[in-house]
Design an enzyme around this catalytic site. Structure first.
Site: not given
Length: 187
Positions: A135, A103, A86
């Site tokens: 990214d 995700h 997280m």
């Protein structure tokens, strides 16, 4: 030669456990890193004889960034897997280490930490899970794989998230298997 994998996890570690248990993967899990000293993922890793590191966000973001980069450098990782981690990883990290993330939504819909809640609030009939390259944005990296999960009448955040997690565990393992042949190995 088995790929050297570092797992990142902040919570219960059910995704990490799926990877730990995946005998079909030609990997060596060299460490699990958490930002949360109370994460159950650390217990799961220790029970599997996997080295663990806790790098909590204490003083400054720059110190944390340098700490996680130095730790992964020392492990000679071929792949980093964010499995319920997280924290946003710094650009220096994701530009240096091939990193994937799982995700709980069908990206580009519902990026961020509240994807399941956001999907319910939007009233979608289908959501799912995505595994993507990380990214320097928030859930903006190139998508590798996705699987749909229907939103059922009466779903709340907990029930929907649990169904997504079941699909997510299989998808993360399948995705690692899919990308292993493309990885450059640290020798």
């Amino acid at each position: 030669m088995a790929a050297r994998v570092v797992l990142l996890a902040s919570g219960s570690g059910s995704l990490a456990q799926a990877i730990i248990d995946a005998e079909e993967l030609d990997i060596e899990i060299v460490a699990l890193i958490s930002d949360n000293p109370d994460a159950h993922a650390l217990t799961r890793a220790k029970e599997a004889n996997i080295q663990t590191f806790v790098i909590p966000m204490k003083n400054s973001r720059d110190e944390w960034n340098q700490g996680i980069i130095q730790t992964v450098v020392s492990l000679s990782a071929d792949l980093v897997v964010s499995a319920g981690f997280m924290r946003i990883l710094p650009a220096d990290f994701v530009n240096r280490f091939p990193t994937i993330n799982s995700h709980p939504a069908l990206l580009p819909q519902f990026p961020g930490a509240h994807a399941v809640r956001d999907a319910l609030a939007a009233g979608v009939l289908v959501t799912g899970t995505t595994v993507h390259w990380v990214d320097d944005g928030v859930d903006t990296g190139p998508i590798i794989t996705q699987m749909e999960v229907p939103v059922l009448p009466g779903d709340d955040e907990a029930t929907l998230h649990e169904r997504i997690k079941k699909v997510e565990r299989g998808l993360i393992v399948a995705t690692i298997a899919l990308i292993l042949p493309t990885l450059e190995r640290n020798v």
